[in-house]
Design a protein around this motif. Structure first.
Motif, PDB file in Angstrom:
ATOM      1  N   HIS A   1       2.837  12.416  -8.521  1.00 32.18           N
ATOM      2  CA  HIS A   1       1.954  13.217  -9.304  1.00 32.18           C
ATOM      3  C   HIS A   1       2.159  14.813  -8.731  1.00 32.18           C
ATOM      4  O   HIS A   1       2.245  15.579  -9.694  1.00 32.18           O
ATOM      5  N   ARG A   2       2.166  14.760  -7.538  1.00 36.49           N
ATOM      6  CA  ARG A   2       2.354  16.051  -6.961  1.00 36.49           C
ATOM      7  C   ARG A   2       3.424  16.704  -7.206  1.00 36.49           C
ATOM      8  O   ARG A   2       3.543  17.965  -7.734  1.00 36.49           O
ATOM      9  N   VAL A   3       4.626  16.236  -7.048  1.00 35.59           N
ATOM     10  CA  VAL A   3       6.150  16.694  -7.248  1.00 35.59           C
ATOM     11  C   VAL A   3       6.080  16.891  -8.953  1.00 35.59           C
ATOM     12  O   VAL A   3       6.590  18.071  -9.315  1.00 35.59           O
ATOM     13  N   LYS A   4       5.602  16.150  -9.709  1.00 33.69           N
ATOM     14  CA  LYS A   4       5.870  16.417 -11.089  1.00 33.69           C
ATOM     15  C   LYS A   4       4.795  17.370 -11.705  1.00 33.69           C
ATOM     16  O   LYS A   4       5.284  18.351 -12.453  1.00 33.69           O
ATOM     17  N   GLU A   5       3.794  17.751 -10.885  1.00 33.18           N
ATOM     18  CA  GLU A   5       2.792  18.916 -11.453  1.00 33.18           C
ATOM     19  C   GLU A   5       3.659  20.300 -10.920  1.00 33.18           C
ATOM     20  O   GLU A   5       3.560  21.183 -11.790  1.00 33.18           O
ATOM     21  N   LYS A   6       4.562  20.200  -9.993  1.00 30.19           N
ATOM     22  CA  LYS A   6       5.249  21.497  -9.719  1.00 30.19           C
ATOM     23  C   LYS A   6       6.379  21.580 -10.326  1.00 30.19           C
ATOM     24  O   LYS A   6       7.097  22.775 -10.302  1.00 30.19           O
TER      25      LYS A   6
ATOM     26  N   ALA B   1      17.762  19.090  -8.499  1.00 25.31           N
ATOM     27  CA  ALA B   1      17.622  17.972  -7.674  1.00 25.31           C
ATOM     28  C   ALA B   1      17.288  18.467  -6.123  1.00 25.31           C
ATOM     29  O   ALA B   1      16.307  17.786  -5.336  1.00 25.31           O
ATOM     30  N   GLN B   2      17.781  19.550  -5.963  1.00 23.47           N
ATOM     31  CA  GLN B   2      17.332  20.231  -4.555  1.00 23.47           C
ATOM     32  C   GLN B   2      15.887  20.452  -4.386  1.00 23.47           C
ATOM     33  O   GLN B   2      15.402  20.316  -3.492  1.00 23.47           O
ATOM     34  N   HIS B   3      15.752  21.144  -5.501  1.00 27.37           N
ATOM     35  CA  HIS B   3      14.230  21.628  -5.639  1.00 27.37           C
ATOM     36  C   HIS B   3      13.226  20.216  -5.524  1.00 27.37           C
ATOM     37  O   HIS B   3      12.156  20.501  -4.624  1.00 27.37           O
ATOM     38  N   MET B   4      13.700  19.332  -6.169  1.00 34.69           N
ATOM     39  CA  MET B   4      12.734  18.141  -5.997  1.00 34.69           C
ATOM     40  C   MET B   4      12.606  17.658  -4.583  1.00 34.69           C
ATOM     41  O   MET B   4      11.684  17.201  -4.027  1.00 34.69           O
ATOM     42  N   TRP B   5      13.841  17.445  -4.135  1.00 36.63           N
ATOM     43  CA  TRP B   5      13.899  17.114  -2.594  1.00 36.63           C
ATOM     44  C   TRP B   5      13.033  17.910  -1.741  1.00 36.63           C
ATOM     45  O   TRP B   5      12.399  17.516  -0.827  1.00 36.63           O
TER      46      TRP B   5
ATOM     47  N   PRO C   1       0.737  -1.072  -0.045  1.00 40.88           N
ATOM     48  CA  PRO C   1       0.064  -0.032   0.018  1.00 40.88           C
ATOM     49  C   PRO C   1       0.832   1.191  -0.022  1.00 40.88           C
ATOM     50  O   PRO C   1       0.354   2.363  -0.419  1.00 40.88           O
ATOM     51  N   ILE C   2       1.897   1.245   0.498  1.00 41.01           N
ATOM     52  CA  ILE C   2       2.873   2.407   0.704  1.00 41.01           C
ATOM     53  C   ILE C   2       2.943   3.164  -0.733  1.00 41.01           C
ATOM     54  O   ILE C   2       3.530   4.054  -1.110  1.00 41.01           O
ATOM     55  N   GLU C   3       3.046   1.801  -1.771  1.00 42.99           N
ATOM     56  CA  GLU C   3       3.479   2.269  -3.177  1.00 42.99           C
ATOM     57  C   GLU C   3       2.274   3.480  -3.425  1.00 42.99           C
ATOM     58  O   GLU C   3       2.542   4.346  -4.598  1.00 42.99           O
ATOM     59  N   MET C   4       1.041   3.357  -3.243  1.00 45.63           N
ATOM     60  CA  MET C   4       0.117   4.342  -3.392  1.00 45.63           C
ATOM     61  C   MET C   4       0.618   5.940  -3.167  1.00 45.63           C
ATOM     62  O   MET C   4       0.125   6.860  -3.696  1.00 45.63           O
ATOM     63  N   VAL C   5       1.062   5.837  -2.013  1.00 45.61           N
ATOM     64  CA  VAL C   5       1.575   7.077  -1.344  1.00 45.61           C
ATOM     65  C   VAL C   5       2.821   7.735  -2.347  1.00 45.61           C
ATOM     66  O   VAL C   5       2.838   8.741  -2.756  1.00 45.61           O
ATOM     67  N   SER C   6       3.336   6.617  -2.792  1.00 45.71           N
ATOM     68  CA  SER C   6       4.849   6.879  -3.705  1.00 45.71           C
ATOM     69  C   SER C   6       4.214   7.580  -5.045  1.00 45.71           C
ATOM     70  O   SER C   6       4.406   8.790  -5.725  1.00 45.71           O
ATOM     71  N   ASP C   7       2.844   7.100  -5.357  1.00 44.25           N
ATOM     72  CA  ASP C   7       2.246   7.302  -6.642  1.00 44.25           C
ATOM     73  C   ASP C   7       1.928   8.614  -6.472  1.00 44.25           C
ATOM     74  O   ASP C   7       1.982   9.689  -7.261  1.00 44.25           O
ATOM     75  N   GLU C   8       1.284   9.243  -5.377  1.00 38.19           N
ATOM     76  CA  GLU C   8       0.640  10.699  -4.982  1.00 38.19           C
ATOM     77  C   GLU C   8       1.629  11.484  -5.091  1.00 38.19           C
ATOM     78  O   GLU C   8       1.635  12.423  -5.638  1.00 38.19           O
ATOM     79  N   LEU C   9       2.726  11.026  -4.306  1.00 39.28           N
ATOM     80  CA  LEU C   9       3.826  12.163  -4.170  1.00 39.28           C
ATOM     81  C   LEU C   9       4.598  12.214  -5.600  1.00 39.28           C
ATOM     82  O   LEU C   9       4.664  13.599  -5.759  1.00 39.28           O
TER      83      LEU C   9
ATOM     84  N   CYS D   1       5.265  17.971   0.088  1.00 39.38           N
ATOM     85  CA  CYS D   1       4.210  17.266  -0.510  1.00 39.38           C
ATOM     86  C   CYS D   1       3.861  15.818   0.497  1.00 39.38           C
ATOM     87  O   CYS D   1       2.656  15.728   0.783  1.00 39.38           O
ATOM     88  N   ARG D   2       4.986  15.379   1.216  1.00 41.85           N
ATOM     89  CA  ARG D   2       4.810  14.632   2.166  1.00 41.85           C
ATOM     90  C   ARG D   2       3.933  14.766   3.242  1.00 41.85           C
ATOM     91  O   ARG D   2       3.191  13.902   3.870  1.00 41.85           O
ATOM     92  N   LYS D   3       4.004  16.120   3.533  1.00 41.89           N
ATOM     93  CA  LYS D   3       3.133  16.716   4.793  1.00 41.89           C
ATOM     94  C   LYS D   3       1.975  16.827   4.173  1.00 41.89           C
ATOM     95  O   LYS D   3       0.741  16.782   5.277  1.00 41.89           O
ATOM     96  N   HIS D   4       1.588  16.831   2.997  1.00 46.51           N
ATOM     97  CA  HIS D   4       0.110  17.030   2.855  1.00 46.51           C
ATOM     98  C   HIS D   4      -0.545  15.875   2.212  1.00 46.51           C
ATOM     99  O   HIS D   4      -1.332  15.966   1.366  1.00 46.51           O
ATOM    100  N   ILE D   5      -0.133  14.579   2.510  1.00 45.26           N
ATOM    101  CA  ILE D   5      -0.888  13.412   2.060  1.00 45.26           C
ATOM    102  C   ILE D   5      -2.127  13.477   2.963  1.00 45.26           C
ATOM    103  O   ILE D   5      -2.112  13.741   4.124  1.00 45.26           O
ATOM    104  N   SER D   6      -3.190  13.345   2.026  1.00 43.94           N
ATOM    105  CA  SER D   6      -4.661  13.463   2.816  1.00 43.94           C
ATOM    106  C   SER D   6      -4.580  12.395   3.694  1.00 43.94           C
ATOM    107  O   SER D   6      -4.242  11.259   3.772  1.00 43.94           O
ATOM    108  N   ALA D   7      -5.485  12.545   4.854  1.00 48.95           N
ATOM    109  CA  ALA D   7      -5.876  11.813   6.011  1.00 48.95           C
ATOM    110  C   ALA D   7      -6.442  10.168   5.474  1.00 48.95           C
ATOM    111  O   ALA D   7      -6.007   9.263   5.934  1.00 48.95           O
TER     112      ALA D   7
END
Lengths: 165, 175
Positions: free
Chosen positions: A22-27, A32-36, A12-20, A42-48
């Protein structure tokens, strides 16, 4: 494609990787620093709901106070109907805990609102049963609820002699 | 043909009718007691420890005094007597929690039955021993076994790890 058993893709953690992802690619990170930094953000804003399903620790756990408040709110609903009272009570008894006096207070008042004395007495019996071997919980609950019981005229099962066979 | 139909009708009305399907009993208990009317597709009453408030009350068809009591329930409950409160509870619920938790003495019956059957089997085995089986062969008599054992010792049967190994030839006794 055949998936081997215990494939990491099915974790299931892979679903979080997927979400991350998408979010990062949107931005559209530019370095590399920027991506980090984006990843951290984005990790902080994973929905509940996603956190609850994908993290083994279930995301931010509800505190006891939040749980109590949620249930008090449930029973305090002004136009609660009989079904909601039953559903709420049956669900509450299903949890691995004895409800706090304030939740029971709200539930008993809901019973009064629905003109249902039998349910009020049943709730008291149920929490006594729920306490199991911890015999000191029920007297404490009754002590805390005594003002409400007197005000509404709810007799405890002991007073009615229903705790004996 | 006619006799068999009469027989079936007689059986239905007399013997096979469930004990509690008389109309008065059905009126008292809201839930349907006769199995042919029990409908799992509608909400049912059930006594469960984990479901304190059942979907429907135990007694649904109220007679007039029960209906009056229900009206009184709408007023402040401080006005109700103890008996009325108990009656209201019993209208909604068949069994209290202690009554649900009460066990039965069925285990005594089960254990008793098990012992009876074990005893009966034991009797059969004993009877068989006395009346069915013949005499044991003479080669199992004490006398014969003594002579046999002595012969085995003399022949040194299994001297390494078996029979004669356990015999002390010096002291002429078992080790």
């Amino acid at each position: 494609m055949t998936w081997p058993p215990q494939s990491p893709d099915l974790n299931p953690i892979e679903m979080v990787s997927d979400e991350l992802d998408h979010r990062v690619k949107e931005k559209q990170p530019t370095s590399a620093q920027h991506m980090w930094e984006l990843l951290q953000d984005c990790r902080k804003h994973i929905s509940a709901p996603l956190a609850k399903r994908c993290y083994s620790h279930g995301g931010k756990q509800e505190t006891d106070e939040e749980f109590d408040a949620r249930w008090v709110n449930y029973f305090n609903k002004a136009d609660i109907d009989a079904w909601e009272l039953r559903k709420g009570m049956n669900t509450l008894i299903g949890y691995d805990l004895v409800p706090e006096p304030k939740i029971l207070d709200a539930a008993l008042r809901a019973c009064r609102g629905l003109d249902d004395l039998a349910s009020a007495i049943r709730i008291l019996e149920a929490v006594k049963d729920k306490s199991g071997p911890h015999k000191d919980i029920y007297p404490y609950l009754i002590q805390e609820l005594r003002p409400t019981l007197d005000e509404l005229g709810i007799s405890t099962p002991e007073e009615l002699g229903m705790d004996k066979l | 043909m006619l006799t068999s139909r009469a027989l079936v009708r007689g059986l239905k009305s007399g013997f096979w009718r469930p004990l509690s399907s008389t109309s008065s009993v059905q009126a008292a208990h809201g839930k349907d007691m006769s199995p042919d009317v029990l409908d799992p597709s509608v909400p049912q009453y059930n006594n469960r420890l984990d479901t304190p408030l059942s979907d429907v009350p135990f007694v649904r068809n109220l007679n007039s005094e029960q209906r009056q009591l229900k009206e009184k329930e709408k007023e402040p409950w401080t006005k109700l007597t103890k008996e009325e409160k108990i009656a209201l509870y019993r209208l909604a619920h068949e069994l209290t929690y202690p009554e649900m938790r009460r066990g039965s003495s069925e285990w005594k019956t089960v254990l008793g039955g098990v012992f009876i059957f074990l005893g009966f089997s034991g009797m059969l085995v004993w009877w068989q021993r006395i009346f069915v089986f013949g005499e044991v062969p003479h080669t199992l008599s004490d006398e014969w076994v003594e002579k046999q054992t002595q012969r085995m010792i003399d022949m040194r049967i299994n001297p390494v790890g078996g029979f004669a190994y356990h015999w002390d030839y010096v002291k002429k006794q078992w080790k």
